[in-house]
Design an enzyme around this catalytic site. Structure first.
Site, PDB file in Angstrom:
ATOM      1  N   LYS A 287       0.277  -1.041   0.712  1.00 47.89           N
ATOM      2  CA  LYS A 287      -0.167   0.483  -0.173  1.00 47.89           C
ATOM      3  C   LYS A 287       0.709   1.416  -0.272  1.00 47.89           C
ATOM      4  O   LYS A 287       2.008   0.716   0.238  1.00 47.89           O
ATOM      5  CB  LYS A 287      -1.092   0.440   0.995  1.00 47.89           C
ATOM      6  CG  LYS A 287      -0.291   0.125   2.684  1.00 47.89           C
ATOM      7  CD  LYS A 287      -1.278   0.125   4.162  1.00 47.89           C
ATOM      8  CE  LYS A 287      -2.101  -0.380   3.740  1.00 47.89           C
ATOM      9  NZ  LYS A 287      -3.181  -0.314   5.051  1.00 47.89           N
TER      10      LYS A 287
ATOM     11  N   LYS B 210      -7.102  -6.039  -2.620  1.00 48.58           N
ATOM     12  CA  LYS B 210      -8.154  -5.420  -1.549  1.00 48.58           C
ATOM     13  C   LYS B 210      -8.385  -4.000  -2.141  1.00 48.58           C
ATOM     14  O   LYS B 210      -8.043  -3.372  -2.464  1.00 48.58           O
ATOM     15  CB  LYS B 210      -7.592  -4.568  -0.751  1.00 48.58           C
ATOM     16  CG  LYS B 210      -7.090  -6.301   0.308  1.00 48.58           C
ATOM     17  CD  LYS B 210      -5.960  -5.872   1.425  1.00 48.58           C
ATOM     18  CE  LYS B 210      -6.008  -4.755   2.015  1.00 48.58           C
ATOM     19  NZ  LYS B 210      -4.695  -4.122   3.084  1.00 48.58           N
TER      20      LYS B 210
END
EC number: 4.2.3.153
Length: 250
Positions: A29, A87
């Site tokens: 991320k 995700k």
């Protein structure tokens, strides 16, 4: 419980590789772009190359808007770049119907490319602060869209944590609903080692952390350290064992 650790780049991923025996999933991320901020495709590729082949790599697609085509294309980019777990933070979805539409596009895009891709529909424990879908609606959204897991994180990183917004008993209901739908349940949101007892009690499948394994507990300015990953995992496993022993005696 599985432990998901979120490095913010290749250097931290190398530190995760040093602690590979203590973690289950390496999550890519970009914290400075949000709770589920998406990193660059080449960073996903480099991290995939840096960590052991038996450790799956997860990638966040971002805190996404209600733009199903845009999100599906971004999700495919993450899968093509080497992520197995995809995700999606349903930040801009105000209704379950919008969220299902977004996630159906993601599921089709990534599973057409890679059948074993694992799609995670992620909502926010502090949804009331940003106007997105109710946290307890996530398991049904994930089920209806064909996703594999439902997740909660926190959208606003201001020192408040998962349990500040969704108390343990409500998180337990989230996990129960996910399991009833045949899904895995993932929980994150400034999780600390002190939360692990409750997370084990409610039978969480995946625990996601960053700050808890960074120097100074700071997800933004601190750096992930292998010894902190090892310590967190040891504490997590202790709570899982204790919960299993207590359940066996009851």
């Amino acid at each position: 419980m599985l432990l998901l650790i979120s490095p913010d780049g290749v250097d931290e991923a190398l530190d995760c590789a040093k602690a590979a025996e203590h973690l289950d999933i390496v999550d890519v991320k970009k914290p400075d772009e949000g709770s589920l901020g998406a990193n660059y495709p080449w960073v996903i590729r480099e991290i995939r190359a840096a960590v052991p082949a038996d450790k799956p790599v997860s990638a966040t697609v971002g805190d996404v808007p209600y733009k199903p085509g845009t999100v599906a294309q971004a999700a495919l980019g993450a899968a093509v770049s080497g992520a197995t777990y995809i995700k999606v933070g349903l930040y801009g979805c105000a209704t379950p119907e919008q969220a299902v539409e977004v996630m159906r596009g993601v599921v089709r895009a990534v599973k057409d490319h890679r059948a074993d891709a694992f799609v995670v529909a992620s909502g926010y424990a502090d949804a009331h602060r940003i106007g997105c879908v109710n946290p307890l609606s996530l398991p049904d959204i994930a089920r209806r869209s064909g996703s594999d897991a439902a997740m909660l994180d926190t959208a606003i990183k201001d020192g408040t944590r998962l349990f500040d917004h969704v108390p343990p008993d409500v998180c337990a209901e989230f996990v129960r609903r996910a399991h009833d739908c045949g899904l895995l349940a993932a929980l994150a949101g400034s999780v600390r080692s002190g939360d692990l007892g409750e997370l084990a009690r409610i039978q969480t499948d995946i625990v996601g952390v960053r700050g808890a394994v960074c120097e100074g507990g700071d997800r933004t300015t601190g750096r992930i350290r292998p010894h902190l990953v090892a310590a967190f995992r040891a504490e997590m496993d202790r709570h899982v064992r204790e919960h299993a022993a207590a359940a066996a005696q009851s």
